[in-house]
Enzyme design. Structure first.
Site, PDB file in Angstrom:
ATOM      1  N   HIS A 195     -22.248-104.655  29.195  1.00  0.00           N
ATOM      2  CA  HIS A 195     -20.949-104.827  28.555  1.00  0.00           C
ATOM      3  C   HIS A 195     -20.297-106.099  29.068  1.00  0.00           C
ATOM      4  O   HIS A 195     -20.271-106.349  30.280  1.00  0.00           O
ATOM      5  CB  HIS A 195     -20.032-103.639  28.855  1.00  0.00           C
ATOM      6  N   ARG A 201     -27.607 -94.063  23.330  1.00  0.00           N
ATOM      7  CA  ARG A 201     -26.952 -94.953  24.300  1.00  0.00           C
ATOM      8  C   ARG A 201     -25.641 -94.331  24.787  1.00  0.00           C
ATOM      9  O   ARG A 201     -25.340 -94.352  25.982  1.00  0.00           O
ATOM     10  CB  ARG A 201     -26.701 -96.324  23.662  1.00  0.00           C
ATOM     11  N   TYR A 247     -16.129 -94.688  26.846  1.00  0.00           N
ATOM     12  CA  TYR A 247     -17.006 -93.524  26.942  1.00  0.00           C
ATOM     13  C   TYR A 247     -16.285 -92.314  27.531  1.00  0.00           C
ATOM     14  O   TYR A 247     -16.733 -91.178  27.358  1.00  0.00           O
ATOM     15  CB  TYR A 247     -18.246 -93.859  27.775  1.00  0.00           C
ATOM     16  N   LYS A 282     -26.849-108.914  23.540  1.00  0.00           N
ATOM     17  CA  LYS A 282     -25.801-109.031  22.528  1.00  0.00           C
ATOM     18  C   LYS A 282     -24.829-110.164  22.847  1.00  0.00           C
ATOM     19  O   LYS A 282     -24.319-110.824  21.955  1.00  0.00           O
ATOM     20  CB  LYS A 282     -25.040-107.697  22.438  1.00  0.00           C
ATOM     21  N   HIS A 338     -28.148 -94.730  17.753  1.00  0.00           N
ATOM     22  CA  HIS A 338     -27.293 -95.386  18.743  1.00  0.00           C
ATOM     23  C   HIS A 338     -26.607 -94.379  19.668  1.00  0.00           C
ATOM     24  O   HIS A 338     -26.183 -94.735  20.773  1.00  0.00           O
ATOM     25  CB  HIS A 338     -26.239 -96.243  18.040  1.00  0.00           C
ATOM     26  N   ARG A 372     -29.697-100.795  24.194  1.00  0.00           N
ATOM     27  CA  ARG A 372     -29.446-100.936  22.763  1.00  0.00           C
ATOM     28  C   ARG A 372     -30.812-100.940  22.076  1.00  0.00           C
ATOM     29  O   ARG A 372     -31.800-101.428  22.625  1.00  0.00           O
ATOM     30  CB  ARG A 372     -28.722-102.254  22.468  1.00  0.00           C
TER      31      ARG A 372
END
Length: 301
Positions: A267, A236, A276, A162, A233, A139
């Site tokens: 994640h 990523r 994805y 995160k 972004h 990120r």
């Protein structure tokens, strides 16, 4: 009700969740319920409170915050009613990412190296940052928080991400070499110094990176297939998609690869990684073929 909310928030925080938004919402709901003289969650009150949100998405988020709390507290006290989480019928929509080609990433790096002042650190800072993001899937917030001490022999130490977790991201030899060349040019001081800095030696800010990246996209002649322009972004997303495309053959091995990718990318829920698949036409086609084979012949393709 406030005591139960505080207990719930404390428990969730011990598992790594910040819960700042949840705290605001749940305390707001508790005050709303108290005005009606209620000490237990009632479905109608929860829906009435959630309906005060200005948009469907916000009304949905408010109600789901209450539902998560109720699922927890009902383990010990069934007096709380569990509202229907999908009452407002909101559906989260993800923006379709731009998947960069290898050539497009090379053009972005080349455009960054032409930034002014050509003999200053700025071109190398932007070029190294883009290359690092595309080769690791970090990120942007994680990359900008890196300190000199976080660059270790075993990889990059990503601290307090995160979801307030720390992980180690291994680097390919080429990425290590590129990062070391940049650090040698940057001439770092203490271990606490940031890796990426501006011309004044201060930590590089996201807004400055974004504005520069948007200009580089134009200079590199990159055009999106959708109505929205390619984003920072999306580097990523591109990393994740390429990792899935290169996953081992075989359903079992692919599943293990997916779990490993979820851990690598930080994640908290593997469902975020599965998304994805939707951004990759050939992978989504493979999923569709497997589903069709199972429905028509009762077997996995």
């Amino acid at each position: 009700m406030l005591d139960a909310i505080e207990t719930y928030l404390a428990l969730r925080r011990t598992t790594g969740f910040a819960m700042s938004t949840a705290e605001y919402l749940l305390k707001s709901f508790a005050a709303f319920a108290a005005e009606r003289g209620q000490t237990y969650v009632e479905t109608k009150t929860a829906i009435d409170w959630a309906a005060l949100g200005p948009s469907v998405a916000q009304r949905d988020a408010r109600l789901r915050a209450v539902c998560r709390f109720v699922r927890h507290v009902r383990v010990e006290d069934v007096g709380h009613e569990l509202p229907p989480a999908n009452h407002f019928g909101a559906r989260k929509k993800r923006r379709t990412p731009h998947i960069y080609t290898t050539d497009e990433i090379s053009r972005l790096v080349e455009a960054a190296l032409r930034l002014r002042p050509t003999r200053g650190l700025r071109p190398h800072t932007q070029a190294t940052l883009i290359a690092l993001l595309s080769s690791t899937g970090l990120r942007i917030s994680e990359a900008l928080k890196l300190t000199i001490a976080d660059v270790t022999r075993d990889g990059l130490l990503i601290r307090e991400t995160k979801f307030r977790k720390t992980r180690l991201v291994p680097l390919h030899d080429t990425a290590v070499a590129g990062l070391q060349r940049y650090l040698a040019r940057r001439r770092p001081g203490s271990d606490d110094d940031p890796v990426f800095i501006d011309k004044r030696g201060r930590p590089l800010r996201y807004i400055a990176v974004k504005e520069t990246f948007d200009r580089l996209v134009d200079k590199a002649g990159i055009r999106s297939t959708s109505a929205r322009r390619p984003r920072l972004h999306d580097l990523r997303h591109t990393f994740a998609v390429r990792a899935l495309q290169g996953s081992p053959t075989g359903r079992g091995r692919c599943g293990a690869h997916m779990a490993a990718l979820a851990t690598y990318m930080g994640h908290v829920n593997i469902y975020a990684t599965y998304w994805y698949l939707e951004a990759t036409p050939d992978l989504l086609r493979d999923v569709a073929m497997a589903g069709e084979a199972f429905m028509s012949e009762g077997r996995l393709a």
